[in-house]
Design a protein around this motif. Structure first.
Motif, PDB file in Angstrom:
ATOM      1  N   ILE A  86      86.263  97.148  -8.379  1.00 47.48           N
ATOM      2  CA  ILE A  86      86.430  95.829  -7.754  1.00 47.48           C
ATOM      3  C   ILE A  86      87.394  94.970  -8.567  1.00 47.48           C
ATOM      4  O   ILE A  86      88.308  94.334  -8.013  1.00 47.48           O
ATOM      5  N   ASN A  87      87.208  94.943  -9.873  1.00 50.19           N
ATOM      6  CA  ASN A  87      88.080  94.135 -10.737  1.00 50.19           C
ATOM      7  C   ASN A  87      89.536  94.575 -10.634  1.00 50.19           C
ATOM      8  O   ASN A  87      90.448  93.737 -10.587  1.00 50.19           O
ATOM      9  N   ALA A  88      89.759  95.887 -10.605  1.00 48.54           N
ATOM     10  CA  ALA A  88      91.131  96.407 -10.526  1.00 48.54           C
ATOM     11  C   ALA A  88      91.785  96.017  -9.201  1.00 48.54           C
ATOM     12  O   ALA A  88      92.972  95.642  -9.161  1.00 48.54           O
ATOM     13  N   ALA A  89      91.041  96.080  -8.118  1.00 48.53           N
ATOM     14  CA  ALA A  89      91.587  95.729  -6.801  1.00 48.53           C
ATOM     15  C   ALA A  89      91.893  94.234  -6.709  1.00 48.53           C
ATOM     16  O   ALA A  89      92.958  93.826  -6.213  1.00 48.53           O
ATOM     17  N   LEU A  90      90.965  93.409  -7.165  1.00 50.44           N
ATOM     18  CA  LEU A  90      91.197  91.963  -7.142  1.00 50.44           C
ATOM     19  C   LEU A  90      92.390  91.581  -8.009  1.00 50.44           C
ATOM     20  O   LEU A  90      93.209  90.729  -7.629  1.00 50.44           O
ATOM     21  N   ASP A  91      92.487  92.212  -9.166  1.00 47.89           N
ATOM     22  CA  ASP A  91      93.590  91.909 -10.082  1.00 47.89           C
ATOM     23  C   ASP A  91      94.938  92.252  -9.455  1.00 47.89           C
ATOM     24  O   ASP A  91      95.901  91.489  -9.587  1.00 47.89           O
ATOM     25  N   PHE A  92      95.017  93.381  -8.759  1.00 49.32           N
ATOM     26  CA  PHE A  92      96.297  93.765  -8.158  1.00 49.32           C
ATOM     27  C   PHE A  92      96.671  92.817  -7.027  1.00 49.32           C
ATOM     28  O   PHE A  92      97.848  92.478  -6.853  1.00 49.32           O
ATOM     29  N   ARG A  93      95.704  92.368  -6.232  1.00 45.04           N
ATOM     30  CA  ARG A  93      96.011  91.397  -5.177  1.00 45.04           C
ATOM     31  C   ARG A  93      96.586  90.119  -5.791  1.00 45.04           C
ATOM     32  O   ARG A  93      97.540  89.531  -5.249  1.00 45.04           O
ATOM     33  N   ARG A  94      96.033  89.698  -6.901  1.00 46.93           N
ATOM     34  CA  ARG A  94      96.543  88.492  -7.552  1.00 46.93           C
ATOM     35  C   ARG A  94      97.955  88.720  -8.086  1.00 46.93           C
ATOM     36  O   ARG A  94      98.805  87.824  -8.038  1.00 46.93           O
ATOM     37  N   GLN A  95      98.224  89.927  -8.611  1.00 46.09           N
ATOM     38  CA  GLN A  95      99.579  90.239  -9.084  1.00 46.09           C
ATOM     39  C   GLN A  95     100.578  90.193  -7.944  1.00 46.09           C
ATOM     40  O   GLN A  95     101.743  89.863  -8.140  1.00 46.09           O
ATOM     41  N   LEU A  96     100.135  90.518  -6.740  1.00 46.29           N
ATOM     42  CA  LEU A  96     101.012  90.454  -5.568  1.00 46.29           C
ATOM     43  C   LEU A  96     101.206  89.020  -5.074  1.00 46.29           C
ATOM     44  O   LEU A  96     102.025  88.769  -4.192  1.00 46.29           O
ATOM     45  N   GLY A  97     100.432  88.095  -5.627  1.00 45.78           N
ATOM     46  CA  GLY A  97     100.513  86.712  -5.184  1.00 45.78           C
ATOM     47  C   GLY A  97      99.701  86.442  -3.934  1.00 45.78           C
ATOM     48  O   GLY A  97      99.972  85.467  -3.207  1.00 45.78           O
ATOM     49  N   LEU A  98      98.695  87.283  -3.674  1.00 42.16           N
ATOM     50  CA  LEU A  98      97.852  87.121  -2.496  1.00 42.16           C
ATOM     51  C   LEU A  98      96.490  86.571  -2.899  1.00 42.16           C
ATOM     52  O   LEU A  98      96.025  86.800  -4.018  1.00 42.16           O
ATOM     53  N   PRO A  99      95.824  85.830  -2.001  1.00 43.27           N
ATOM     54  CA  PRO A  99      94.497  85.290  -2.334  1.00 43.27           C
ATOM     55  C   PRO A  99      93.482  86.411  -2.505  1.00 43.27           C
ATOM     56  O   PRO A  99      93.564  87.445  -1.844  1.00 43.27           O
ATOM     57  N   ALA A 100      92.554  86.189  -3.392  1.00 47.98           N
ATOM     58  CA  ALA A 100      91.493  87.157  -3.646  1.00 47.98           C
ATOM     59  C   ALA A 100      90.188  86.410  -3.851  1.00 47.98           C
ATOM     60  O   ALA A 100      90.149  85.422  -4.583  1.00 47.98           O
ATOM     61  N   PRO A 101      89.110  86.860  -3.219  1.00 45.53           N
ATOM     62  CA  PRO A 101      87.821  86.158  -3.392  1.00 45.53           C
ATOM     63  C   PRO A 101      87.312  86.315  -4.819  1.00 45.53           C
ATOM     64  O   PRO A 101      87.656  87.263  -5.523  1.00 45.53           O
ATOM     65  N   GLN A 102      86.495  85.369  -5.219  1.00 41.01           N
ATOM     66  CA  GLN A 102      85.902  85.449  -6.548  1.00 41.01           C
ATOM     67  C   GLN A 102      84.794  86.497  -6.549  1.00 41.01           C
ATOM     68  O   GLN A 102      84.079  86.667  -5.565  1.00 41.01           O
ATOM     69  N   LYS A 103      84.660  87.182  -7.664  1.00 35.61           N
ATOM     70  CA  LYS A 103      83.656  88.235  -7.778  1.00 35.61           C
ATOM     71  C   LYS A 103      82.306  87.604  -8.127  1.00 35.61           C
ATOM     72  O   LYS A 103      81.888  87.559  -9.280  1.00 35.61           O
ATOM     73  N   LYS A 104      81.650  87.116  -7.073  1.00 35.28           N
ATOM     74  CA  LYS A 104      80.336  86.506  -7.237  1.00 35.28           C
ATOM     75  C   LYS A 104      79.685  86.427  -5.860  1.00 35.28           C
ATOM     76  O   LYS A 104      80.366  86.542  -4.831  1.00 35.28           O
ATOM     77  N   PRO A 105      78.375  86.246  -5.796  1.00 29.78           N
ATOM     78  CA  PRO A 105      77.708  86.142  -4.490  1.00 29.78           C
ATOM     79  C   PRO A 105      78.292  85.002  -3.659  1.00 29.78           C
ATOM     80  O   PRO A 105      78.551  83.914  -4.171  1.00 29.78           O
ATOM     81  N   ALA A 106      78.512  85.259  -2.390  1.00 29.70           N
ATOM     82  CA  ALA A 106      79.057  84.237  -1.492  1.00 29.70           C
ATOM     83  C   ALA A 106      77.913  83.487  -0.812  1.00 29.70           C
ATOM     84  O   ALA A 106      76.905  84.081  -0.425  1.00 29.70           O
ATOM     85  N   SER A 107      78.064  82.198  -0.653  1.00 31.17           N
ATOM     86  CA  SER A 107      77.031  81.381  -0.009  1.00 31.17           C
ATOM     87  C   SER A 107      77.087  81.560   1.504  1.00 31.17           C
ATOM     88  O   SER A 107      78.119  81.938   2.069  1.00 31.17           O
ATOM     89  N   LYS A 108      75.986  81.270   2.184  1.00 34.16           N
ATOM     90  CA  LYS A 108      75.941  81.354   3.642  1.00 34.16           C
ATOM     91  C   LYS A 108      76.935  80.379   4.264  1.00 34.16           C
ATOM     92  O   LYS A 108      77.577  80.690   5.282  1.00 34.16           O
TER      93      LYS A 108
END
Length: 835
Positions: free
Chosen positions: A393-415
């Motif tokens: 998960i960390n590797a995928a999120l990091d690469f999206r950020r390197q591309l300049g694309l939004p990435a969700p935070q790695k934490k539980p999402a609220s309803k």
């Protein structure tokens, strides 16, 4: 998984089997003493190898030691002469003598053929012979001397021919060559056949010589395609080549084919040509190295397209070695492709050490982020494969950020966040049908496509360890497809949107419409790479809400097969795991399931799919326990997986809970079942939208009802309340068209009626439960319904119907293969009879 492939290794024959083989070849009785003596003598020399037994017979015939007597109408031979001959010969010398009797041109064509491989094309041999000179052939042919070489009795059966054996067989022919035959050759430009012959004549002459291969039993010729009759014949032919010239000779053949074959022919012979050229890679210029690296890249890509990833890995490595240390500074683009495609081939063959080396090499280079995409994706997939889900998960999120694309935070999402993003997606969808979605334009932005691929892997990973993140990843992927166009990742994205709508949002018909859109997108050109993933999502998370569970078994098998074909091993194994669980839930016989599970476990091990292998192990352990096999070992295995899963916080613990609950329910261990449910945690969260959740909810409700029946006061009310909550979920699913829960409601309704003291309602519901289970093909639930009905009539003191239903239950369990349960029923019946 419908078929099993059995590999049969044919070993050497014993004397007892060699005798009838020789007898049949000679058309004689195997009890003839002369046949036995001959067979025993040949067996000593060949160690019983069937091919060489027949070759020895042929050699005896060639040397007129074995002759057919037309007067006696049978084969005859002189034992003393045969014994004398065989004493001085062995398999190696037979092979070499056979080749020595061939025409000189035929021998040299065998040299060429041996370099082309065990299988070779007739036209390739002719092409080489037409373009190679006599001097080249002479310098490449082995010059030997000596007359009394020997070879160990078993060396030919396990390794290449020895130098000494070749020397003996070819000494006479080479002496002839040196005494005058070779002296008639005029120059290096003269072909082996007369230079006065036209090319067409030469080709016909060479082709006829190849036919001699077949006549002598050395090769089998089928029009254009040929193959050696035995790998040792190829080895013997290869031994004709001077050891010091072998690499250069093979490279010369490769160059001839490279220069003379048409593009179409070269494509057909690409692997052979590249393999030959690689033989002399250390003795070529830098320019030639660049060309060789490109050819290896092309061969590796072709091998990958045919799912021959082990072969592809060899070509990619050879290409990198051809470029050497100057690769990144010289042919940078080819080196990047060789490393990236090589890392993928290593990943797909389980060579994770080499894979990580190649990934690190590319990531260490100062190149554009987009050029690091392929190895970054392989890194994400490999981490998931070995169970390092959070790192993936960390590797995928990091690469999206390197591309300049939004990435969700790695934490539980609220309803609130999930509902907000859902509303945004719903506005984009408006009233679009599946057809409207499938007709959207294609995505033409490479950056967004890379981001979409990373989201695809993220969806798989977060589902395992942080399910509340899944909706955000799905909404992001669907939004990108709706705004920027469709790509291969759009199909699984809309399938996952269907997952959310079918499960958490309780809108199965809208969800199945999105699943339909995903399947329509797959029909567009260039979308096949997402086939396995899309099938997995639609069949495992969507269609079971409105269609019979049995209907998803075959599509999941297709998803597994296609996944292996396209190299998507992870999703292929997901499909296989899903199919295995569906086979269990639909009541397939346990012995057949166990066989398939054991085969599946072997596949998971081979493909290094650790997470999926554990899911298979969970189901296999439960199946064995139901069959009465290794119950204690199965419990230890499940407890071990449960303890490990609790530490890493993934959905394996949910799978263990469901399968342990299955066993408790079938063995009527109601208190253990309730204890497990109360400790299991939120299973529905970690297995959201799957049929496993549906099954768990039914078992949970049943366990609570049975516990309530044996309780009183506050505890009884609490158990009934918990059962009612689970039943409400099942009623909602049935109301929305889930045909797979009809018999669940009948069983639960009957037990609820028992709890409430409504005897008439209970009897009616039990009969309906049995009918529904039988009608819908759930054998194991029919057995359970009969058993629960028997318990009801026992409590009513009705022995006739109690015995009737327990016998029906036993028969169903027996048919299912649940031997452990059958044994329990038999033991209980004996106790009841005594009472």
């Amino acid at each position: 998984m419908n078929m099993s492939i059995t590999k049969i290794r044919i070993g050497n024959l014993s004397v007892g089997y060699a005798i009838p083989l020789v007898a049949e070849a000679l058309g004689m009785d195997d009890d003839d003493s002369k046949v036995k003596t001959l067979a025993e003598t040949i067996h000593r020399k060949t160690e019983g190898n069937p091919f060489f037994i027949l070759m020895f017979l042929r050699s005896l015939y060639d040397e007129k030691l074995l002759q057919y007597n037309f007067g006696a109408m049978k084969w005859t031979w002189d034992d003393d002469a045969v014994n004398s001959k065989i004493v001085t010969q062995n398999v190696a010398s037979v092979l070499l003598n056979k080749m020595n009797r061939l025409q000189e041109d035929t021998q040299r064509m065998l040299m060429v053929a041996s370099c082309l491989g065990f299988n070779f094309r007739k036209s390739a041999v002719v092409t080489v012979m037409n373009n190679i000179s006599q001097v080249e052939m002479r310098s490449s042919m082995r010059i030997v001397s000596g007359t009394n070489a020997t070879i160990g009795s078993s060396s030919l059966l396990s390794s290449d021919l020895t130098n000494s054996s070749t020397e003996r067989a070819y000494a006479s022919s080479i002496e002839e060559f040196e005494d005058g035959t070779a002296a008639t050759m005029e120059s290096s430009s003269i072909s082996l056949l007369s230079s006065d012959m036209s090319n067409a004549c030469k080709e016909r002459a060479y082709a006829s010589l190849i036919e001699e291969f077949e006549e002598e039993g050395l090769c089998e010729v089928d029009d254009e395609e040929c193959h050696f009759m035995h790998d040792q014949i190829q080895s013997a032919a290869f031994e004709l080549i001077n050891p010091e010239q072998r690499d250069s000779f093979r490279a010369r053949i490769g160059n001839i084919l490279l220069l003379t074959l048409s593009p179409k022919e070269l494509e057909a012979s690409l692997f052979e040509v590249v393999g030959l050229l690689n033989c002399a890679a250390s003795n070529i210029t830098d320019e030639e190295r660049d060309e060789l690296a490109e050819m290896n890249l092309k061969a590796g890509v072709k091998a990958s397209e045919n799912a021959a990833f082990d072969t592809a890995k060899v070509y990619f490595k050879a290409g990198r070695e051809a470029l050497g240390s100057r690769g990144w500074e010289g042919d940078y683009s080819t080196m990047l492709d060789l490393c990236s495609d090589g890392a993928n081939a290593c990943f797909l063959t389980g060579d994770f050490v080499s894979m990580n080396d190649l990934i690190d090499e590319v990531l260490s280079k100062d190149i554009h982020t987009k050029e690091k995409y392929r190895v970054s994706e392989i890194k994400v997939k490999s981490l998931l494969t070995v169970g390092k889900v959070n790192e993936s998960i960390n590797a995928a999120l990091d690469f999206r950020r390197q591309l300049g694309l939004p990435a969700p935070q790695k934490k539980p999402a609220s309803k609130f966040t999930i509902i907000r993003e859902y509303i945004r997606v719903k506005k984009l969808l408006k009233d679009k049908t599946a057809e409207n979605i499938a007709n959207l334009p294609e995505l033409d932005d490479e950056r967004y496509e890379m981001g979409q691929r990373m989201n695809e892997h993220l969806a798989t990973s977060v589902y395992l360890v942080e399910p509340t993140m899944l909706p955000l990843v799905i909404f992001q992927s669907v939004t990108t497809s709706l705004k920027h166009g469709l790509s291969p990742t759009s199909s699984p994205a809309f399938a996952r949107l269907g997952l959310l709508l079918c499960g958490p949002f309780g809108k199965p018909h809208e969800g199945c419409e999105m699943a339909k859109a995903a399947e329509l997108i797959l029909e567009r050109p260039g979308m096949r790479s997402s086939t396995s993933n899309t099938i997995f999502v639609t069949q495992s998370f969507c269609y079971h809400w409105t269609s019979p569970l049995h209907d998803s078994i075959e599509p999941l098998l297709k998803g597994y097969q296609v996944g292996l074909e396209i190299g998507d091993n992870v999703k292929a194994c997901y499909c296989l795991v899903g199919r295995m669980y569906y086979l269990f839930f639909t009541g397939r016989t346990l012995d057949s399931i166990q066989q398939e599970l054991e085969a599946a476990a072997s596949v998971m091990t081979q493909l290094k799919q650790d997470e999926n292998e554990l899911k298979i192990t969970i189901l296999l352990s439960s199946v064995k326990k139901l069959r009465g096999l290794d119950a204690e070992a199965c419990d230890e295995m499940l407890d071990s997986i449960l303890a490990s899963a609790a530490e890493t916080r993934n959905n394996l613990s949910a799978y263990v809970s469901v399968m342990k609950l299955e066993v408790f329910v079938f063995f009527q261990q109601w208190q253990e079942a309730v204890d497990l449910v109360q400790k299991a945690g939120n299973v529905r969260l970690f297995l959201s939208s799957t049929f496993v959740v549906v099954r768990y909810t039914f078992l949970e409700a049943l366990a609570y009802l049975k516990a309530a029946q044996s309780s009183s006061g506050w505890k009884k009310r609490q158990m009934k309340k918990c059962a009612h909550k689970a039943m409400q979920l099942i009623r909602g699913w049935a109301k929305n068209g889930n045909v797979n829960v009809v018999h669940y409601l009948r069983i639960l309704g009957a037990e609820l009626a028992v709890l409430n003291g409504k005897k008439g309602k209970a009897k009616e519901s039990f009969n309906a439960a049995i009918s529904a289970s039988s009608r819908n093909g759930f054998l194991q639930d029919r057995a359970l319904a009969h058993e629960l009905t028997s318990a009801y009539f026992k409590a009513q003191g009705d022995d006739y119907w109690r015995n009737y239903h327990i016998e029906c239950s036993r028969a169903c369990y027996q048919e299912w293969g649940c031997i452990g349960k059958v044994e329990q029923l038999d033991a209980n019946m004996k106790i009841d009879d005594k009472e």
